[in-house]
Design a protein around this motif. Structure first.
Motif, short mmCIF file in Angstrom:
data_model
loop_
_atom_site.label_atom_id
_atom_site.label_comp_id
_atom_site.label_asym_id
_atom_site.label_seq_id
_atom_site.Cartn_x
_atom_site.Cartn_y
_atom_site.Cartn_z
N ALA A 261 0.83 -1.20 0.00
CA ALA A 261 0.00 0.00 0.00
C ALA A 261 0.87 1.25 0.00
N MET A 262 1.98 1.22 0.75
CA MET A 262 2.88 2.37 0.79
C MET A 262 3.52 2.59 -0.58
N LEU A 263 3.94 1.52 -1.24
CA LEU A 263 4.59 1.67 -2.54
C LEU A 263 3.59 2.05 -3.63
N SER A 264 2.34 1.64 -3.51
CA SER A 264 1.35 2.01 -4.51
C SER A 264 0.94 3.48 -4.38
N SER A 265 1.09 4.05 -3.19
CA SER A 265 0.74 5.46 -3.01
C SER A 265 1.93 6.39 -3.26
N LEU A 266 3.04 5.84 -3.71
CA LEU A 266 4.25 6.62 -3.97
C LEU A 266 4.01 7.60 -5.13
N GLU A 267 4.40 8.86 -4.93
CA GLU A 267 4.21 9.88 -5.95
C GLU A 267 5.51 10.66 -6.15
N ILE A 268 5.60 11.36 -7.26
CA ILE A 268 6.75 12.20 -7.54
C ILE A 268 6.79 13.34 -6.51
N GLY A 269 7.97 13.58 -5.94
CA GLY A 269 8.15 14.61 -4.95
C GLY A 269 8.14 14.10 -3.52
N ASP A 270 7.82 12.82 -3.33
CA ASP A 270 7.82 12.25 -1.97
C ASP A 270 9.25 12.05 -1.48
N SER A 271 9.46 12.25 -0.20
CA SER A 271 10.75 11.95 0.43
C SER A 271 10.73 10.48 0.83
#
Length: 102
Positions: free
Chosen positions: A46-56
């Motif tokens: 779930a964490m990897l699927s919510s990954l977006e550009i600009g995330d730390s």
């Protein structure tokens, strides 16, 4: 099978105790090993699927970076203040994601 479940006197008491022990061991393995591992895998996906550009992000090796580009199984991460330090890496190498504050 009947020989394994009977004791020397011909009763089935020892066989039933053995079955109960096996059930208890399987239950222990499920509730204390397999179930928490499945929950952790669901949380990680779930964490990897919510990954977006600009995330730390924090990698498994301990490096902090910012996501620049995302493909199906890899991400390009920018490390440090140097804008030329961009490294492609697998998504599975990410251990934590922090969303930027609005």
């Amino acid at each position: 099978m009947g020989i394994l479940l009977t004791d020397a006197a011909g009763g089935t008491g020892a066989g039933m105790i053995m079955v109960v022990y096996i059930v208890l061991i399987v239950g222990f393995i499920y509730f204390f090993m397999l179930r928490p591992q499945k929950k952790e895998q669901k949380k990680m996906s779930a964490m990897l699927s919510s990954l977006e550009i600009g995330d730390s992000i924090l990698t498994n090796s301990g490096f902090y970076g910012i996501v620049i580009d995302i493909t199906e199984d890899t991400v390009i991460v920018e490390f440090g203040n140097n804008k030329n330090c961009r490294i492609p890496m697998q998504k599975s190498a990410i251990s934590a994601v922090e969303k930027p504050e609005a």
